[in-house]
Design a protein around this motif. Structure first.
Motif, PDB file in Angstrom:
ATOM      1  N   GLY A  64     -27.269  -7.758 -13.666  1.00  0.00           N
ATOM      2  CA  GLY A  64     -26.510  -7.729 -12.424  1.00  0.00           C
ATOM      3  C   GLY A  64     -27.006  -8.804 -11.482  1.00  0.00           C
ATOM      4  O   GLY A  64     -27.769  -9.708 -11.865  1.00  0.00           O
ATOM      5  N   THR A  65     -26.581  -8.687 -10.244  1.00  0.00           N
ATOM      6  CA  THR A  65     -26.900  -9.681  -9.225  1.00  0.00           C
ATOM      7  C   THR A  65     -27.804  -9.059  -8.173  1.00  0.00           C
ATOM      8  O   THR A  65     -27.822  -7.846  -7.994  1.00  0.00           O
ATOM      9  N   GLY A  66     -28.541  -9.887  -7.494  1.00  0.00           N
ATOM     10  CA  GLY A  66     -29.320  -9.479  -6.336  1.00  0.00           C
ATOM     11  C   GLY A  66     -29.400 -10.635  -5.370  1.00  0.00           C
ATOM     12  O   GLY A  66     -28.997 -11.762  -5.696  1.00  0.00           O
ATOM     13  N   PHE A  67     -29.922 -10.370  -4.167  1.00  0.00           N
ATOM     14  CA  PHE A  67     -30.087 -11.470  -3.212  1.00  0.00           C
ATOM     15  C   PHE A  67     -31.344 -11.246  -2.386  1.00  0.00           C
ATOM     16  O   PHE A  67     -31.738 -10.108  -2.092  1.00  0.00           O
ATOM     17  N   ALA A 141     -17.622 -13.285  -1.612  1.00  0.00           N
ATOM     18  CA  ALA A 141     -18.470 -12.514  -2.524  1.00  0.00           C
ATOM     19  C   ALA A 141     -19.168 -13.468  -3.487  1.00  0.00           C
ATOM     20  O   ALA A 141     -18.537 -14.357  -4.064  1.00  0.00           O
ATOM     21  N   LEU A 142     -20.477 -13.256  -3.658  1.00  0.00           N
ATOM     22  CA  LEU A 142     -21.271 -14.072  -4.577  1.00  0.00           C
ATOM     23  C   LEU A 142     -21.803 -13.190  -5.694  1.00  0.00           C
ATOM     24  O   LEU A 142     -22.137 -12.023  -5.466  1.00  0.00           O
ATOM     25  N   GLY A 143     -21.896 -13.725  -6.907  1.00  0.00           N
ATOM     26  CA  GLY A 143     -22.420 -12.920  -7.999  1.00  0.00           C
ATOM     27  C   GLY A 143     -22.546 -13.684  -9.287  1.00  0.00           C
ATOM     28  O   GLY A 143     -22.394 -14.909  -9.334  1.00  0.00           O
ATOM     29  N   ASN A 144     -22.837 -12.923 -10.356  1.00  0.00           N
ATOM     30  CA  ASN A 144     -22.999 -13.482 -11.697  1.00  0.00           C
ATOM     31  C   ASN A 144     -22.097 -12.708 -12.659  1.00  0.00           C
ATOM     32  O   ASN A 144     -22.565 -11.933 -13.487  1.00  0.00           O
ATOM     33  N   PRO A 145     -20.775 -12.867 -12.571  1.00  0.00           N
ATOM     34  CA  PRO A 145     -19.866 -12.048 -13.386  1.00  0.00           C
ATOM     35  C   PRO A 145     -20.031 -12.311 -14.871  1.00  0.00           C
ATOM     36  O   PRO A 145     -20.135 -13.452 -15.304  1.00  0.00           O
ATOM     37  N   GLN A 146     -20.060 -11.193 -15.647  1.00  0.00           N
ATOM     38  CA  GLN A 146     -20.163 -11.278 -17.114  1.00  0.00           C
ATOM     39  C   GLN A 146     -21.376 -12.099 -17.555  1.00  0.00           C
ATOM     40  O   GLN A 146     -21.370 -12.702 -18.622  1.00  0.00           O
ATOM     41  N   GLY A 147     -22.428 -12.133 -16.715  1.00  0.00           N
ATOM     42  CA  GLY A 147     -23.623 -12.880 -17.065  1.00  0.00           C
ATOM     43  C   GLY A 147     -23.544 -14.360 -16.781  1.00  0.00           C
ATOM     44  O   GLY A 147     -24.502 -15.096 -17.001  1.00  0.00           O
ATOM     45  N   LEU A 148     -22.399 -14.841 -16.290  1.00  0.00           N
ATOM     46  CA  LEU A 148     -22.277 -16.253 -15.941  1.00  0.00           C
ATOM     47  C   LEU A 148     -23.009 -16.508 -14.626  1.00  0.00           C
ATOM     48  O   LEU A 148     -23.003 -15.674 -13.729  1.00  0.00           O
ATOM     49  N   GLU A 149     -23.640 -17.651 -14.516  1.00  0.00           N
ATOM     50  CA  GLU A 149     -24.437 -17.929 -13.336  1.00  0.00           C
ATOM     51  C   GLU A 149     -23.563 -18.325 -12.157  1.00  0.00           C
ATOM     52  O   GLU A 149     -22.705 -19.189 -12.263  1.00  0.00           O
ATOM     53  N   PHE A 150     -23.798 -17.681 -11.055  1.00  0.00           N
ATOM     54  CA  PHE A 150     -23.324 -18.054  -9.739  1.00  0.00           C
ATOM     55  C   PHE A 150     -21.826 -18.336  -9.652  1.00  0.00           C
ATOM     56  O   PHE A 150     -21.355 -19.410  -9.988  1.00  0.00           O
ATOM     57  N   SER A 151     -21.099 -17.329  -9.177  1.00  0.00           N
ATOM     58  CA  SER A 151     -19.684 -17.522  -8.905  1.00  0.00           C
ATOM     59  C   SER A 151     -19.413 -17.184  -7.443  1.00  0.00           C
ATOM     60  O   SER A 151     -20.141 -16.408  -6.824  1.00  0.00           O
ATOM     61  N   VAL A 152     -18.368 -17.782  -6.903  1.00  0.00           N
ATOM     62  CA  VAL A 152     -17.990 -17.583  -5.502  1.00  0.00           C
ATOM     63  C   VAL A 152     -16.515 -17.205  -5.465  1.00  0.00           C
ATOM     64  O   VAL A 152     -15.681 -17.879  -6.070  1.00  0.00           O
ATOM     65  N   VAL A 153     -16.192 -16.099  -4.763  1.00  0.00           N
ATOM     66  CA  VAL A 153     -14.809 -15.669  -4.629  1.00  0.00           C
ATOM     67  C   VAL A 153     -14.540 -15.370  -3.161  1.00  0.00           C
ATOM     68  O   VAL A 153     -15.304 -14.657  -2.521  1.00  0.00           O
ATOM     69  N   GLU A 154     -13.431 -15.925  -2.661  1.00  0.00           N
ATOM     70  CA  GLU A 154     -13.065 -15.719  -1.263  1.00  0.00           C
ATOM     71  C   GLU A 154     -12.002 -14.634  -1.177  1.00  0.00           C
ATOM     72  O   GLU A 154     -11.132 -14.515  -2.043  1.00  0.00           O
ATOM     73  N   GLY A 155     -12.069 -13.790  -0.118  1.00  0.00           N
ATOM     74  CA  GLY A 155     -11.085 -12.728   0.073  1.00  0.00           C
ATOM     75  C   GLY A 155     -11.136 -12.217   1.497  1.00  0.00           C
ATOM     76  O   GLY A 155     -11.627 -12.894   2.402  1.00  0.00           O
ATOM     77  N   VAL A 156     -10.603 -10.991   1.694  1.00  0.00           N
ATOM     78  CA  VAL A 156     -10.581 -10.399   3.033  1.00  0.00           C
ATOM     79  C   VAL A 156     -10.995  -8.938   2.953  1.00  0.00           C
ATOM     80  O   VAL A 156     -10.974  -8.321   1.881  1.00  0.00           O
ATOM     81  N   GLU A 177     -17.905  -7.245 -14.060  1.00  0.00           N
ATOM     82  CA  GLU A 177     -19.211  -6.757 -14.484  1.00  0.00           C
ATOM     83  C   GLU A 177     -20.252  -7.868 -14.295  1.00  0.00           C
ATOM     84  O   GLU A 177     -20.055  -9.000 -14.713  1.00  0.00           O
ATOM     85  N   GLY A 178     -21.350  -7.539 -13.676  1.00  0.00           N
ATOM     86  CA  GLY A 178     -22.388  -8.528 -13.362  1.00  0.00           C
ATOM     87  C   GLY A 178     -22.383  -8.916 -11.901  1.00  0.00           C
ATOM     88  O   GLY A 178     -23.363  -9.448 -11.392  1.00  0.00           O
ATOM     89  N   ASN A 179     -21.253  -8.652 -11.183  1.00  0.00           N
ATOM     90  CA  ASN A 179     -21.215  -8.896  -9.749  1.00  0.00           C
ATOM     91  C   ASN A 179     -21.983  -7.834  -8.971  1.00  0.00           C
ATOM     92  O   ASN A 179     -22.333  -8.043  -7.809  1.00  0.00           O
ATOM     93  N   SER A 180     -22.210  -6.657  -9.586  1.00  0.00           N
ATOM     94  CA  SER A 180     -22.889  -5.567  -8.893  1.00  0.00           C
ATOM     95  C   SER A 180     -24.216  -6.038  -8.308  1.00  0.00           C
ATOM     96  O   SER A 180     -25.031  -6.655  -8.992  1.00  0.00           O
ATOM     97  N   GLY A 181     -24.433  -5.697  -7.048  1.00  0.00           N
ATOM     98  CA  GLY A 181     -25.666  -6.068  -6.363  1.00  0.00           C
ATOM     99  C   GLY A 181     -25.587  -7.367  -5.599  1.00  0.00           C
ATOM    100  O   GLY A 181     -26.528  -7.742  -4.899  1.00  0.00           O
ATOM    101  N   GLY A 182     -24.462  -8.084  -5.715  1.00  0.00           N
ATOM    102  CA  GLY A 182     -24.327  -9.357  -5.009  1.00  0.00           C
ATOM    103  C   GLY A 182     -24.002  -9.160  -3.534  1.00  0.00           C
ATOM    104  O   GLY A 182     -23.554  -8.099  -3.107  1.00  0.00           O
ATOM    105  N   PRO A 183     -24.188 -10.209  -2.725  1.00  0.00           N
ATOM    106  CA  PRO A 183     -23.932 -10.090  -1.293  1.00  0.00           C
ATOM    107  C   PRO A 183     -22.468 -10.356  -0.943  1.00  0.00           C
ATOM    108  O   PRO A 183     -21.790 -11.159  -1.589  1.00  0.00           O
TER     109      PRO A 183
END
Length: 739
Positions: A64-67, A141-156, A177-183
């Motif tokens: 998962g992700t952490g910050f 939202a920042l995270g590591n989806p599906q084990g991929l390193e560092f992704s950025v998604v914009e939303g509201v 999956e893998g975004n859990s724990g991201g900021p």
């Protein structure tokens, strides 16, 4: 006896919990103006980490992700990301790997965790104030989806809503999956939440816990060193040997298994280390499958490798298999049969009896199969699972003959006759098949009505069963507390209160768990020093620093689970009275006779007396505040500040187990959200204090609110007969007559 006019006030203060909501502190690193997503990405990337849960064999079990939230190594993530009793590794943005040295804080209700690594001078993300969030506000939202390193998604921000009892931030962002724990960041770069779960409705909807929930963990941490974290939930290796992979864990009396085993078909075993039984023998266990498509149950006559018998539910049937080797070609299914005694989706007790020439298999004391098979004898007994099955096991037994709940035929006939009489007035008369087929439309209507009647009868029987259990528990509780000053039964009494609401609770398993905790400390030099202050300090360190016991945070303090001692022991989180009971029981087992409970207004505490200069000096321990040691003047000043009450001389005296259990029950009545939920606790209070007019009147009013007029009349009649002082008997009589 408490004055009636003060009943409501006493109940309101009974929990002893006065917590102000923490105000967010200013973070100097936070920006003061909005940034572009590109700028935020560059600034936040050094603070994002990948959190990996390491399994027994060193393989990755979860990711998962952490910050980073502090420069000295604190990292926020989800609790489910770090798991339980597992090594945890953190990969920083520069690619370097670091072992987690401490689980700094956890909250199972919020699914939040803060972990620590040894590296310093890190780049931390600033924490914002989630109370200022507005619907429609842009977020990233920042995270590591599906084990991929560092992704950025914009939303509201879509909405703020309650999900499973927690206040969540709903975001219009696809969470993988893998975004859990991201900021979750606002456009100033401030953390607004911790991404925690994926919506089951749509891929473009997610949720996050608020950053102010995370602040609660920072303000009131429950740090656990990694060497201690690795033992939480771990099987006692003196009693069990897991084989062929899968994750076998234990919480007090319940063993859990998850994940696929390494054997063919996902097979995994967990064998008892007790001496192998001689033939003939019996073995039993109570098991519950997460899904009926799984398979898990008893293993016996096992050689510790690939050879054994297995008796287990599988796809709704009960299967007996002889495993002669590692693959399906060496397996023999001896029986695969359905049984009406098997309860799908529920706990089921499996039992086998192994004689020289035959094997008998039972489910819920009903014979499923009897096989004349002598292929395997001797060997060990334990548990088995197959495929991706998740299952729970309890009440494992092995011996020449194990105890079970089978009743005699005569008693069964008597009970069935009683139940038939009980239900006779509700069921319609049976119709023959010929008559049903002659009038199919009318028959269908009739059968639907019959089904409705049976559902009503089932509900009535469940209610009756619940009442039988609760009355039996109340009788046990009264018996346990017959000697009000006897400290030996305090823990059992508190567990009986929890079992009152959970008939499946294994009180003995939790008593053994606390005994094992005491055994860890019995030879500790601080405990055996002869100094009560040193021993109490060591016990406080063991509970609150090494094992992570802590007071419940913020709005969770009125959660009933904090009053159930089994859940306090499992989650290591409680309210003052339940944490004090754990401290007092360990003190008793360690021979600390000068440690006792103090029923202060608004905050139950532990205290001890120690001889200094010819007099006994008293010290208080606030177990709700991490085991903080206080002088009596400090503790009483705190009570005045939080409740406005002055501590009386009687409140300074040692509280009896009866008084502590009553306080626990008063807490439960005040925490219950609806009148019908408080009634069971009022019943227990009156079982212990039948002559309490205040609670008798309270229960009469509560029964009236729930529509139980006969019960209310029963309580009012008792008050009129006993005529206690301080009651307006004329008004009570008028109320009685009106009912």
């Amino acid at each position: 006896m408490r004055p009636l006019l003060f009943t409501a006030l006493w109940l309101a203060l009974g929990s002893g919990l006065v917590l102000a909501k923490p105000k967010p502190k200013a973070d100097s690193a936070a920006g003061t103006h909005a940034h572009s997503v590109e700028e935020l990405t560059v600034a936040a990337r050094p603070s994002l980490v990948t959190v990996t849960q390491i399994g027994r064999g060193g393989s990755q079990e979860a990711l998962g992700t952490g910050f980073i939230i502090s420069t000295d190594g604190l990292i926020a993530t989800n609790l489910h990301v770090i798991g339980n009793a597992r090594r945890i590794k953190v990969q920083l943005s520069d690619g370097s790997m670091h072992e987690v040295t401490e689980v700094h804080a956890t909250d199972p209700t919020l699914d939040l965790a803060i972990i620590r690594i040894g590296k310093k001078d890190l780049t931390a993300l600033p924490l914002g104030d989630s109370d200022s969030i507005k619907q429609g506000q842009p977020v990233v939202a920042l995270g590591n989806p599906q084990g991929l390193e560092f992704s950025v998604v914009e939303g509201v921000i879509s909405a703020l809503r309650e999900v499973e009892g927690s206040n969540m931030i709903q975001i219009a962002i696809p969470i993988e999956e893998g975004n859990s724990g991201g900021p979750l960041l606002n456009l100033k770069g401030e953390v607004q939440g911790v991404i925690t779960l994926k919506s089951a409705v749509t891929n473009n909807l997610g949720f996050a816990h608020s950053v102010n929930d995370l602040r609660l963990l920072l303000e009131k941490p429950n740090p656990i060193p990694m060497q201690r974290w690795l033992t939480i939930g771990r099987l006692d290796d003196r009693l069990w040997e897991p084989l062929q992979g899968a994750s076998w864990t234990q919480h007090a009396g319940v063993i859990q298994v998850d994940g696929s085993g390494e054997g063919f078909g996902g097979r995994s075993l967990c064998l008892s280390k007790e001496n192998p039984p001689a033939t003939p023998f019996e073995a039993s266990v109570t098991v519950k499958l997460d899904e009926e498509s799984g398979a898990a149950g008893l293993s016996f006559c096992a050689d510790g490798k690939d050879v054994h018998y297995g008796f287990y539910p599988s796809a709704g049937k009960l299967r007996l298999t002889r495993f002669n080797g590692p693959d399906v070609f060496s397996w023999s299914i001896l029986s695969d049969a359905a049984s009406p005694a098997y309860r799908s989706g529920d706990w089921n007790t499996l039992r086998v009896r192994v004689d020289e020439n035959k094997i008998q298999c039972f489910v819920n004391d009903t014979l499923v199969t009897e096989q004349q098979d002598t292929g395997l004898r001797g060997g060990r007994v334990g548990l088995c699972k197959f495929r991706q099955t998740k299952a729970c096991f309890k009440h494992f037994q092995v011996g020449e003959k194990v105890s079970h709940n089978q009743i005699s035929d005569q008693l069964a006939l008597q009970l069935n006759a009683e139940l038939t009489d009980y239900l006779a007035h509700k069921g319609p008369k049976d119709k023959t098949m010929e008559k049903l087929l002659a009038e199919p439309a009318a028959s269908r209507s009739l059968l639907e009505q019959r089904a409705k009647t049976l559902e009503e009868q089932a509900a009535t029987l469940r209610k009756l069963g619940r009442e039988v259990h609760r009355r039996n528990t109340a009788e046990e509780l009264v018996k346990v507390l017959q000697r009000p000053a006897d400290q030996t039964e305090l823990m059992r009494a508190a567990l009986l209160v929890a079992r009152h609401d959970n008939a499946e609770l294994d009180t003995d398993a939790y008593l053994r768990a606390v005994e094992r905790m005491a055994n860890e400390l019995k030879k500790d030099p601080e405990i055996t020093s002869g100094s009560t202050s040193k021993a109490a300090a060591r016990l406080a360190q063991y509970l609150f620093k090494e094992n992570g016991f802590h007071g419940s945070r913020s709005d969770a303090i009125d959660d009933l689970s904090n009053s159930y001692l089994n859940q306090v022991l499992d989650d290591r989180e409680g309210i003052p009275i339940t944490l004090s009971i754990v401290f007092l029981e360990l003190s008793r087992q360690l021979g600390l006779t000068d440690v006792y409970g103090v029923s202060l207004p608004g905050r139950f505490m532990v205290a001890y007396r120690e001889q200094f200069g010819g007099e006994k000096v008293v010290t208080y321990i606030d177990v709700f505040d991490g085991g903080k040691f206080l002088q009596p003047s400090e503790a009483e000043r705190f009570i005045i500040q939080t409740t406005g009450q002055v501590v009386s001389e009687a409140q300074r005296e040692p509280a009896t187990p009866r008084a502590m259990i009553l306080r626990l029950l008063y807490n439960l009545t005040s925490f219950a959200k609806k009148p019908e939920l408080s009634l069971p606790y009022l019943d227990l209070i009156l079982a212990l204090e039948p002559d309490s007019p205040g609670e008798r009147l309270n229960r009469a009013f509560t029964r009236m609110k729930t529509g139980d007029s006969p019960g209310a009349k029963e309580d009012l009649k008792r008050l009129l007969e006993t005529a206690p002082a301080g009651l307006d008997l004329q008004r009570i009589d008028a109320l009685y007559q009106s009912l």
